[in-house]
Design an enzyme around this catalytic site. Structure first.
Site, PDB file in Angstrom:
ATOM      1  N   LYS A  68      28.515  46.739  29.594  1.00 21.48           N
ATOM      2  CA  LYS A  68      28.548  46.502  31.038  1.00 21.48           C
ATOM      3  C   LYS A  68      29.234  47.681  31.709  1.00 21.48           C
ATOM      4  CE  LYS A  68      31.239  43.337  33.025  1.00 21.48           C
ATOM      5  NZ  LYS A  68      31.693  41.996  33.459  1.00 21.48           N
ATOM      6  N   ARG A 112      30.388  34.008  33.769  1.00 25.57           N
ATOM      7  CA  ARG A 112      31.011  33.992  32.444  1.00 25.57           C
ATOM      8  C   ARG A 112      32.522  33.875  32.550  1.00 25.57           C
ATOM      9  NH1 ARG A 112      34.635  38.465  32.359  1.00 25.57           N
ATOM     10  NH2 ARG A 112      33.613  40.414  31.679  1.00 25.57           N
ATOM     11  N   GLN A 140      34.406  35.054  42.644  1.00 26.06           N
ATOM     12  CA  GLN A 140      34.834  34.363  41.423  1.00 26.06           C
ATOM     13  C   GLN A 140      35.127  32.878  41.662  1.00 26.06           C
ATOM     14  OE1 GLN A 140      35.120  35.710  38.394  1.00 26.06           O
ATOM     15  NE2 GLN A 140      34.855  37.881  38.873  1.00 26.06           N
ATOM     16  N   VAL A 159      41.431  24.348  48.736  1.00 24.55           N
ATOM     17  CA  VAL A 159      41.212  25.790  48.742  1.00 24.55           C
ATOM     18  C   VAL A 159      42.308  26.465  49.552  1.00 24.55           C
ATOM     19  CG1 VAL A 159      39.646  27.667  49.390  1.00 24.55           C
ATOM     20  CG2 VAL A 159      38.725  25.506  48.500  1.00 24.55           C
ATOM     21  N   GLY A 224      42.455  36.203  38.232  1.00 19.02           N
ATOM     22  CA  GLY A 224      42.302  37.234  39.246  1.00 19.02           C
ATOM     23  C   GLY A 224      42.920  38.564  38.880  1.00 19.02           C
ATOM     24  N   ALA A 225      44.145  38.566  38.340  1.00 21.23           N
ATOM     25  CA  ALA A 225      44.845  39.808  38.013  1.00 21.23           C
ATOM     26  C   ALA A 225      44.270  40.388  36.722  1.00 21.23           C
ATOM     27  CB  ALA A 225      46.338  39.543  37.863  1.00 21.23           C
ATOM     28  N   SER A 298      43.374  34.985  31.580  1.00 18.27           N
ATOM     29  CA  SER A 298      42.166  35.731  31.242  1.00 18.27           C
ATOM     30  C   SER A 298      42.149  37.056  31.977  1.00 18.27           C
ATOM     31  CB  SER A 298      40.927  34.909  31.615  1.00 18.27           C
ATOM     32  OG  SER A 298      39.755  35.681  31.500  1.00 18.27           O
TER      33      SER A 298
END
Length: 327
Positions: A68, A112, A140, A159, A224-225, A298
């Site tokens: 990728k 993913r 995301q 949210v 996010g990070a 992640s």
């Protein structure tokens, strides 16, 4: 070579397929069946951007071989009306090296990434988790919610965003897509305290809530990070949590949520309970009691692209989607 646009990928890839593919990938990673060099990151400092190259080979049946090439420009939307993440995935035949497909990576990456959170949530969140709070309303965020709702009986979504500009439109889309009430929440503490599952999907470099606000038994997906200098979570959040990572080498070089508390002497990497693959393989324990706070950190792995892209390609061949070109 088959070329698949973003629209093609969106029409072909379901969250159910993505979760199944990513879970298989993490199991193969734990079994030692993945060759995944550390991603090459090229900073584009004058434009606040990052260029990433992410190759991976996943052995097994079927085998997968991809690379990728992706750019991450956090200011794109505000400056140019363009997505933050853009890129392509090249899918090769692992037996021959033949290039099979080139597909848009933006939607696949979000799916993913969401799928990994879905796998982690299924393994770590309480079975009765019904309220999810998400930080962020970008590309995301939707797949994060879709994945969590696929594995837990969610009945309410809150949210939280920094500016609040996208909240109402995002909540309307999610309510329609998921059939679950999705509500903007400007009271950050209330959103954190109410949550059974928290997903963080922002580009923040500073903590976005206080760990003292976390309720017993909450599960957190922090996605996010993605660099050593970024963090969405404060040190008390890390200290209070049973921490799992997507992959130890990646987390030890890129997970600012963990690396910053370590550098400040507030935590030790040895306290990581295990990787998601180890959890799936049964070599480490997951949630140990109902009040335990669990955290999946992640940074995103090329393996996730490598196992998801073949699922998209197979669907495209079956449906006759995409355009073929001879190189």
């Amino acid at each position: 070579m088959l070329v698949l646009t973003r629209h093609d990928v969106e029409s072909l890839l379901t969250m159910t397929d993505a979760i199944a593919a990513v879970e298989t990938g993490f199991r193969r990673l734990a079994a030692g069946d993945v060759v995944m060099p550390q991603r090459a990151a090229t900073p584009i400092a004058p434009h606040d951007g990052l260029h990433l190259s992410m190759p991976a080979f996943v052995a097994g049946e079927p085998a997968a071989l991809t690379i990728k090439i992706v750019t991450v420009y956090p200011q794109n939307l505000a400056r140019y009306g363009l997505p933050m993440i853009q890129g392509v995935i090249l899918l090769h035949d692992a037996r021959t090296g033949q290039l099979l497909a080139m597909m848009d990576a933006e939607h696949l990456t979000a799916m993913r990434t969401g799928a990994a959170s879905g796998v982690a949530t299924n393994q770590l969140a309480r079975a009765d988790a019904a309220i999810v709070t998400i930080f962020g309303a970008g590309a995301q965020a939707g797949p994060q919610l879709e994945a969590v709702c696929a594995v837990r009986p969610i009945r309410q979504i809150f949210v939280v965003t920094r500016a609040g500009k996208q909240d109402a439109a995002f909540c309307a889309r999610m309510t329609e897509r998921l059939g679950i009430p999705c509500t903007p929440q400007r009271d950050v503490r209330a959103a954190v305290e109410a949550a059974h599952v928290i997903c963080t999907a922002t580009n923040s470099a500073e903590p976005i809530f206080e760990g003292a606000w976390l309720s017993p038994g909450v599960h957190i997906n922090a996605v996010g990070a993605y660099t050593a200098s970024m963090r969405e979570l404060d040190s008390p959040t890390i200290q209070r949590s049973r921490v799992f990572v997507d992959h130890h080498p990646a987390a030890q070089t890129e997970a600012g949520d963990l690396l910053i508390p370590i550098a400040q002497g507030e935590w030790r990497y040895e306290l990581v309970a295990g990787s998601l693959g180890e959890l799936l393989a049964g070599t480490v324990d997951g949630r140990r009691h109902s009040d335990e706070i669990t955290l999946f950190k992640s940074v995103g792995l090329a393996m996730q692209d490598a196992v998801t892209a073949p699922a998209v390609y197979a669907r495209a061949i079956e449906a006759g989607v995409g355009r073929s070109f001879d190189l």
